[in-house]
Design a protein around this motif. Sequence first.
Motif, PDB file in Angstrom:
ATOM      1  N   MET A   1      -6.197   7.875  55.332  1.00  0.00           N
ATOM      2  CA  MET A   1      -6.596   6.528  55.570  1.00  0.00           C
ATOM      3  C   MET A   1      -7.197   5.900  54.303  1.00  0.00           C
ATOM      4  SD  MET A   1      -8.803   5.059  58.533  1.00  0.00           S
ATOM      5  CE  MET A   1      -9.857   3.740  58.285  1.00  0.00           C
ATOM      6  N   PHE A   2      -7.913   6.683  53.535  1.00  0.00           N
ATOM      7  CA  PHE A   2      -8.501   6.203  52.293  1.00  0.00           C
ATOM      8  C   PHE A   2      -7.413   5.780  51.308  1.00  0.00           C
ATOM      9  CE2 PHE A   2     -10.421   7.041  48.098  1.00  0.00           C
ATOM     10  CZ  PHE A   2     -11.422   6.091  48.164  1.00  0.00           C
ATOM     11  N   LYS A   3      -6.284   6.484  51.279  1.00  0.00           N
ATOM     12  CA  LYS A   3      -5.187   6.151  50.371  1.00  0.00           C
ATOM     13  C   LYS A   3      -4.498   4.861  50.794  1.00  0.00           C
ATOM     14  CE  LYS A   3      -4.251  10.651  48.578  1.00  0.00           C
ATOM     15  NZ  LYS A   3      -3.256  11.533  48.059  1.00  0.00           N
ATOM     16  N   LYS A   4      -4.515   4.532  52.082  1.00  0.00           N
ATOM     17  CA  LYS A   4      -3.922   3.280  52.546  1.00  0.00           C
ATOM     18  C   LYS A   4      -4.741   2.071  52.071  1.00  0.00           C
ATOM     19  CE  LYS A   4      -1.425   3.827  56.800  1.00  0.00           C
ATOM     20  NZ  LYS A   4      -1.458   3.645  58.229  1.00  0.00           N
ATOM     21  N   ILE A   5      -6.025   2.187  52.060  1.00  0.00           N
ATOM     22  CA  ILE A   5      -6.907   1.088  51.677  1.00  0.00           C
ATOM     23  C   ILE A   5      -7.032   1.004  50.153  1.00  0.00           C
ATOM     24  CG2 ILE A   5      -9.273   0.245  51.845  1.00  0.00           C
ATOM     25  CD1 ILE A   5      -9.445   1.557  54.551  1.00  0.00           C
ATOM     26  N   LEU A   6      -6.900   2.099  49.471  1.00  0.00           N
ATOM     27  CA  LEU A   6      -7.097   2.152  48.030  1.00  0.00           C
ATOM     28  C   LEU A   6      -6.104   1.280  47.264  1.00  0.00           C
ATOM     29  CD1 LEU A   6      -8.761   3.482  45.794  1.00  0.00           C
ATOM     30  CD2 LEU A   6      -7.039   5.280  45.715  1.00  0.00           C
ATOM     31  N   LYS A   7      -4.856   1.284  47.632  1.00  0.00           N
ATOM     32  CA  LYS A   7      -3.843   0.526  46.915  1.00  0.00           C
ATOM     33  C   LYS A   7      -4.068  -0.983  47.048  1.00  0.00           C
ATOM     34  CE  LYS A   7       1.066   0.292  46.082  1.00  0.00           C
ATOM     35  NZ  LYS A   7       2.362   0.814  46.393  1.00  0.00           N
ATOM     36  N   PRO A   8      -4.279  -1.585  48.243  1.00  0.00           N
ATOM     37  CA  PRO A   8      -4.522  -3.038  48.306  1.00  0.00           C
ATOM     38  C   PRO A   8      -5.843  -3.453  47.658  1.00  0.00           C
ATOM     39  CG  PRO A   8      -3.977  -2.187  50.484  1.00  0.00           C
ATOM     40  CD  PRO A   8      -4.097  -1.022  49.569  1.00  0.00           C
ATOM     41  N   VAL A   9      -6.875  -2.628  47.770  1.00  0.00           N
ATOM     42  CA  VAL A   9      -8.159  -2.970  47.157  1.00  0.00           C
ATOM     43  C   VAL A   9      -8.045  -2.940  45.639  1.00  0.00           C
ATOM     44  CG1 VAL A   9     -10.541  -2.176  46.846  1.00  0.00           C
ATOM     45  CG2 VAL A   9      -9.534  -2.257  49.131  1.00  0.00           C
ATOM     46  N   SER A  10      -7.364  -1.954  45.101  1.00  0.00           N
ATOM     47  CA  SER A  10      -7.204  -1.886  43.649  1.00  0.00           C
ATOM     48  C   SER A  10      -6.349  -3.045  43.140  1.00  0.00           C
ATOM     49  CB  SER A  10      -6.607  -0.538  43.237  1.00  0.00           C
ATOM     50  OG  SER A  10      -5.315  -0.396  43.773  1.00  0.00           O
ATOM     51  N   LEU A  11      -5.341  -3.423  43.894  1.00  0.00           N
ATOM     52  CA  LEU A  11      -4.516  -4.566  43.512  1.00  0.00           C
ATOM     53  C   LEU A  11      -5.352  -5.861  43.529  1.00  0.00           C
ATOM     54  CD1 LEU A  11      -1.679  -5.489  42.741  1.00  0.00           C
ATOM     55  CD2 LEU A  11      -1.212  -5.826  45.166  1.00  0.00           C
ATOM     56  N   LEU A  12      -6.193  -5.998  44.528  1.00  0.00           N
ATOM     57  CA  LEU A  12      -7.077  -7.158  44.618  1.00  0.00           C
ATOM     58  C   LEU A  12      -8.068  -7.180  43.452  1.00  0.00           C
ATOM     59  CD1 LEU A  12      -8.054  -9.609  46.310  1.00  0.00           C
ATOM     60  CD2 LEU A  12      -9.637  -8.017  47.400  1.00  0.00           C
ATOM     61  N   LEU A  13      -8.598  -6.040  43.098  1.00  0.00           N
ATOM     62  CA  LEU A  13      -9.542  -5.970  41.978  1.00  0.00           C
ATOM     63  C   LEU A  13      -8.869  -6.306  40.646  1.00  0.00           C
ATOM     64  CD1 LEU A  13     -11.689  -2.848  42.884  1.00  0.00           C
ATOM     65  CD2 LEU A  13     -12.435  -5.216  42.767  1.00  0.00           C
ATOM     66  N   VAL A  14      -7.674  -5.827  40.425  1.00  0.00           N
ATOM     67  CA  VAL A  14      -6.949  -6.111  39.184  1.00  0.00           C
ATOM     68  C   VAL A  14      -6.672  -7.611  39.081  1.00  0.00           C
ATOM     69  CG1 VAL A  14      -4.746  -5.776  37.992  1.00  0.00           C
ATOM     70  CG2 VAL A  14      -5.969  -3.821  38.899  1.00  0.00           C
ATOM     71  N   CYS A  15      -6.215  -8.204  40.186  1.00  0.00           N
ATOM     72  CA  CYS A  15      -5.942  -9.650  40.183  1.00  0.00           C
ATOM     73  C   CYS A  15      -7.215 -10.456  39.952  1.00  0.00           C
ATOM     74  CB  CYS A  15      -5.292 -10.070  41.500  1.00  0.00           C
ATOM     75  SG  CYS A  15      -3.604  -9.487  41.655  1.00  0.00           S
ATOM     76  N   SER A  16      -8.303 -10.065  40.569  1.00  0.00           N
ATOM     77  CA  SER A  16      -9.549 -10.800  40.384  1.00  0.00           C
ATOM     78  C   SER A  16     -10.065 -10.667  38.957  1.00  0.00           C
ATOM     79  CB  SER A  16     -10.601 -10.334  41.389  1.00  0.00           C
ATOM     80  OG  SER A  16     -10.943  -8.989  41.147  1.00  0.00           O
ATOM     81  N   PHE A  17      -9.918  -9.492  38.347  1.00  0.00           N
ATOM     82  CA  PHE A  17     -10.328  -9.345  36.948  1.00  0.00           C
ATOM     83  C   PHE A  17      -9.471 -10.189  36.015  1.00  0.00           C
ATOM     84  CE2 PHE A  17     -12.321  -5.100  38.065  1.00  0.00           C
ATOM     85  CZ  PHE A  17     -13.609  -5.571  37.902  1.00  0.00           C
ATOM     86  N   LEU A  18      -8.190 -10.279  36.289  1.00  0.00           N
ATOM     87  CA  LEU A  18      -7.320 -11.115  35.469  1.00  0.00           C
ATOM     88  C   LEU A  18      -7.679 -12.593  35.614  1.00  0.00           C
ATOM     89  CD1 LEU A  18      -3.832  -9.400  35.904  1.00  0.00           C
ATOM     90  CD2 LEU A  18      -5.276  -9.445  33.878  1.00  0.00           C
ATOM     91  N   LEU A  19      -7.933 -13.026  36.829  1.00  0.00           N
ATOM     92  CA  LEU A  19      -8.310 -14.415  37.048  1.00  0.00           C
ATOM     93  C   LEU A  19      -9.679 -14.718  36.438  1.00  0.00           C
ATOM     94  CD1 LEU A  19      -7.088 -15.032  40.688  1.00  0.00           C
ATOM     95  CD2 LEU A  19      -6.102 -15.899  38.570  1.00  0.00           C
ATOM     96  N   LEU A  20     -10.574 -13.775  36.517  1.00  0.00           N
ATOM     97  CA  LEU A  20     -11.890 -13.958  35.940  1.00  0.00           C
ATOM     98  C   LEU A  20     -11.797 -14.129  34.428  1.00  0.00           C
ATOM     99  CD1 LEU A  20     -14.979 -13.918  36.412  1.00  0.00           C
ATOM    100  CD2 LEU A  20     -14.887 -11.483  35.896  1.00  0.00           C
ATOM    101  N   ASP A  21     -10.945 -13.380  33.797  1.00  0.00           N
ATOM    102  CA  ASP A  21     -10.773 -13.454  32.356  1.00  0.00           C
ATOM    103  C   ASP A  21     -10.144 -14.779  31.941  1.00  0.00           C
ATOM    104  OD1 ASP A  21      -8.939 -11.717  29.818  1.00  0.00           O
ATOM    105  OD2 ASP A  21     -10.971 -12.490  29.757  1.00  0.00           O
TER     106      ASP A  21
END
Length: 135
Positions: A1-21
């Motif tokens: 279950m942790f692996k299911k949540i890890l991929k969308p959360v990491s994708l969201l974090l990468v996108c937010s860091f790019l937008l923040l920059d």
Amino acid sequence: MFKKILKPVSLLLVCSFLLLDLSVQTANAQLVDTNSVIAVQQEEVNRERVAAFLGREDVQQVMVQQGVDIAEAQKRVASLSDAELAKMANSMDQLPAGASGVGAVVGAVVFIFVVLLITDLLGLTHVFPFVHAQR
């Protein structure tokens, strides 16, 4: 279950860091010229001076006598360019309605004093007791 949540959360974090920059703007520090600061302050002084002139009661009475709407005149003065406003503020001292008159009175008194002093020194008049003319 942790692996299911890890991929969308990491994708969201990468996108937010790019937008923040991308959204951060850099600040540019530049030297401010003294003449430009003085010019801005002079423009403000000129605007206040002309507005105070238009706010005088005697000026408003003359404007009403001439058929000028006071509110319209104030709107037009507010829309003047800086060069036009500076020209108007500089010419206010030379116009009889814009000048305070103190300088003219002081100048006239000094002129009369000098003329009477010279005539006393020449012995033509005796106005000042401290002048001892050679006759």
